[in-house]
Design a protein around this motif. Structure first.
Motif, PDB file in Angstrom:
ATOM      1  N   ASP A 172      -3.933   1.083  -2.933  1.00 24.76           N
ATOM      2  CA  ASP A 172      -3.456  -0.272  -3.191  1.00 24.76           C
ATOM      3  C   ASP A 172      -2.679  -0.255  -4.501  1.00 24.76           C
ATOM      4  O   ASP A 172      -3.162   0.261  -5.519  1.00 24.76           O
TER       5      ASP A 172
ATOM      6  N   GLY B  37     -11.869   1.878  10.870  1.00 24.93           N
ATOM      7  CA  GLY B  37     -12.081   3.192  10.288  1.00 24.93           C
ATOM      8  C   GLY B  37     -12.213   4.291  11.328  1.00 24.93           C
ATOM      9  O   GLY B  37     -12.438   5.456  10.989  1.00 24.93           O
TER      10      GLY B  37
ATOM     11  N   TYR C 138       0.826  -1.214   0.000  1.00 19.99           N
ATOM     12  CA  TYR C 138       0.000   0.000   0.000  1.00 19.99           C
ATOM     13  C   TYR C 138       0.860   1.263   0.000  1.00 19.99           C
ATOM     14  O   TYR C 138       2.039   1.246   0.343  1.00 19.99           O
TER      15      TYR C 138
ATOM     16  N   LYS D 166      -4.911   9.348   2.677  1.00 14.91           N
ATOM     17  CA  LYS D 166      -5.476   8.327   1.799  1.00 14.91           C
ATOM     18  C   LYS D 166      -4.554   7.123   1.710  1.00 14.91           C
ATOM     19  O   LYS D 166      -3.335   7.263   1.738  1.00 14.91           O
TER      20      LYS D 166
ATOM     21  N   THR E 192      -6.999  15.540   3.939  1.00 17.90           N
ATOM     22  CA  THR E 192      -7.239  14.098   4.097  1.00 17.90           C
ATOM     23  C   THR E 192      -5.947  13.289   4.066  1.00 17.90           C
ATOM     24  O   THR E 192      -4.910  13.747   3.598  1.00 17.90           O
TER      25      THR E 192
ATOM     26  N   VAL F 194      -8.228   3.305  -1.750  1.00 14.97           N
ATOM     27  CA  VAL F 194      -9.098   2.297  -1.145  1.00 14.97           C
ATOM     28  C   VAL F 194      -9.617   2.767   0.212  1.00 14.97           C
ATOM     29  O   VAL F 194     -10.617   2.252   0.708  1.00 14.97           O
ATOM     30  N   GLU F 195      -8.941   3.736   0.802  1.00 10.98           N
ATOM     31  CA  GLU F 195      -9.375   4.293   2.081  1.00 10.98           C
ATOM     32  C   GLU F 195      -9.097   5.793   2.090  1.00 10.98           C
ATOM     33  O   GLU F 195      -8.037   6.229   1.642  1.00 10.98           O
ATOM     34  N   THR F 196     -10.049   6.568   2.594  1.00  7.33           N
ATOM     35  CA  THR F 196      -9.880   8.013   2.734  1.00  7.33           C
ATOM     36  C   THR F 196     -10.272   8.418   4.142  1.00  7.33           C
ATOM     37  O   THR F 196     -11.349   8.061   4.617  1.00  7.33           O
ATOM     38  N   TYR F 197      -9.396   9.146   4.810  1.00  5.41           N
ATOM     39  CA  TYR F 197      -9.641   9.564   6.193  1.00  5.41           C
ATOM     40  C   TYR F 197      -9.644  11.095   6.257  1.00  5.41           C
ATOM     41  O   TYR F 197      -8.700  11.744   5.801  1.00  5.41           O
TER      42      TYR F 197
ATOM     43  N   ARG G 285      -7.264   1.247  10.673  1.00  5.60           N
ATOM     44  CA  ARG G 285      -7.700   0.879   9.334  1.00  5.60           C
ATOM     45  C   ARG G 285      -8.773  -0.196   9.342  1.00  5.60           C
ATOM     46  O   ARG G 285      -9.599  -0.268   8.419  1.00  5.60           O
ATOM     47  N   GLU G 286      -8.790  -1.040  10.351  1.00  6.64           N
ATOM     48  CA  GLU G 286      -9.785  -2.116  10.393  1.00  6.64           C
ATOM     49  C   GLU G 286     -11.174  -1.578  10.704  1.00  6.64           C
ATOM     50  O   GLU G 286     -12.154  -1.960  10.067  1.00  6.64           O
TER      51      GLU G 286
END
Length: 453
Positions: free
Chosen positions: A312, A374, A299, A309, A307, A320-323, A371-372
């Protein structure tokens, strides 16, 4: 009496909060074992901290598990001095932009440090013995009169107080026209890359007079320039792969097996822009300020203004993930543009298992995301939390609804107290946070298998 006491209190507060520009920490980095921690500041100094190991009995007496040694100053040295480019009539700051440790091969440690133009390789070693009994020199190092020497003796090594020696081994200069923003050591242990706004160079650690240009995005006409390179990093396991980010919010993965000059990327990672959110500030806040490979190499973690991010490597269509780090600042972008805060470059880091990410914010806040689940948490680095065995307190920024006790309003945030630089121990839950001229080191001492939050 009362006025004098009040005046003394004000003076004390001023001195405590007064910070010289040279003391502001500009980079933080653990070595591969986590036993050493290096910081660089705007004054060109590098401070190395060493972890002091505690005995098992001391740890149990303190009610802690595992190795709970503290970090103490190991060595301090001046890495860079102010310089002047007479050809371009430009001052070159001594500020340390990045520090990177090399994998340890012997008893000595090696690290790279860079300012805007010059990269230096330093050797950090210990000496606890010194030679005595020279034939041609006396005890003070002065040459003897040869006519007085009547016999020969074998010099011997005698114990002495421990000395930490830091010596420059290589100076890599004249490789960049623009300001260096990144350096990254390759997994082969022999080469490293350095990146400025428009070019990325590859160096061999043993060769200082030349480097190989592997990326060049400078247009023939500078008026056609649309983006700049903001960060670059080698893959942790594959020596032929590296990634670099741009001010347009894109990531480019390059493979040096395909071409010596990697102007054509292997993969392009970008997120399609939502036309509904388009504004004057869109391009500024989408600029990637930092990119980090995960320890697994699968990753990528990036940080833009609002943000963090996760990407992958096998999926280049979007993150695949945005915080959301501080979405509540979106309504304040105009004032943040006026005071230049919108151009702040926040870093981001992974924990040792790639299950938690961390990045900085304003008001001495920094954020962690699991990450698991969120779930995100806001923590504060302040003086009270630096006391021994103090527990990090969670904070919340009030944006509407029911206000809780201790909530901080958006208008009350202090934008001068920003957490830009941080590092996570390579194998344990120990984090280092740089807050202006203060370095905070926090450790999860309850259970090493749970994440610090």
């Amino acid at each position: 009496m009362g006025e004098d006491a009040e005046s003394s209190k004000i003076n004390h507060t001023f001195l405590r909060d007064y910070v010289t520009e040279a003391d502001v920490i500009s980079t933080v980095e653990f070595n591969q074992t986590g036993d050493l921690l290096a910081t660089g500041d705007k004054g060109g100094r590098v401070v190395i901290f060493q972890r002091e190991t505690e005995s098992k009995g001391e740890a149990e007496e303190a009610g802690e598990t595992g190795d709970s040694g503290e970090y103490n100053v190991y060595s301090t040295f001046q890495s860079h001095e102010p310089d002047f480019d007479y050809l371009k009539s430009l001052e070159i700051e001594e500020k340390i932009n990045k520090i990177r440790w090399l994998p340890q091969q012997n008893a000595a440690h090696f690290l790279l440090s860079t300012n805007d133009k010059t990269i230096k390789l330093w050797k950090v070693s210990e000496r606890d013995k010194r030679p005595e009994g020279y034939n041609l020199k006396d005890e003070e190092g002065r040459l003897k009169d040869i006519s007085t020497i009547t016999s020969l003796q074998v010099p011997v090594l005698k114990p002495t107080d421990l000395m930490v020696e830091v010596r420059p081994r290589r100076v890599f200069s004249n490789g960049h026209t623009y300001h260096v923003n990144s350096i990254s050591v390759n997994s082969d242990g022999e080469t490293y890359l350095s990146a400025d706004d428009l070019r990325i160079n590859m160096w061999h650690l043993g060769i200082t007079d030349r480097s190989f240009n592997i990326v060049d995005i400078k247009p023939a006409n500078m008026e056609d320039l649309t983006e700049v390179i903001t960060a670059a990093e080698f893959h942790p396991h594959h020596c032929h792969l590296f990634v670099y980010s741009s001010s347009k919010g894109t990531l480019r993965l390059c493979d040096m097996r395909a071409s010596a000059l990697c102007d054509k990327h292997t993969k392009l990672f970008e997120e399609p822009e939502d036309p509904g959110n388009r504004s004057f500030f869109s391009e500024i806040i989408s600029s990637v300020s930092d990119v980090k490979f995960s320890h697994s190499g699968r990753y990528l973690l990036t940080r833009d203004y609002l943000t963090a991010k996760v990407w992958d490597l096998n999926m280049d269509k979007g993150p695949v993930e945005t915080y959301q780090v501080h979405e509540y600042l979106r309504s304040k972008l105009c004032s943040l543009y006026e005071n230049d805060c919108i151009f702040d470059k926040f870093e981001c880091v992974w924990n040792s298992s790639d299950s938690v990410i961390m990045t900085g914010a304003y008001n001495s806040f920094f954020r962690m995301f699991d990450r698991e689940t969120g779930r995100g948490v806001t923590l504060e680095a302040w003086r009270e939390s630096s006391k021994p065995r103090a527990v990090l307190r969670t904070r919340r920024v009030y944006t509407g609804g029911k206000r809780r006790r201790g909530d901080v309003g958006v208008d009350s945030l202090d934008f001068t107290k920003k957490i830009l630089h941080m590092a996570w121990h390579p194998s344990e839950n120990i984090i280092a946070i740089a807050a202006t001229n203060n370095l905070y080191i926090f450790q999860d001492r309850v259970n090493p298998d749970t994440q610090t939050q």
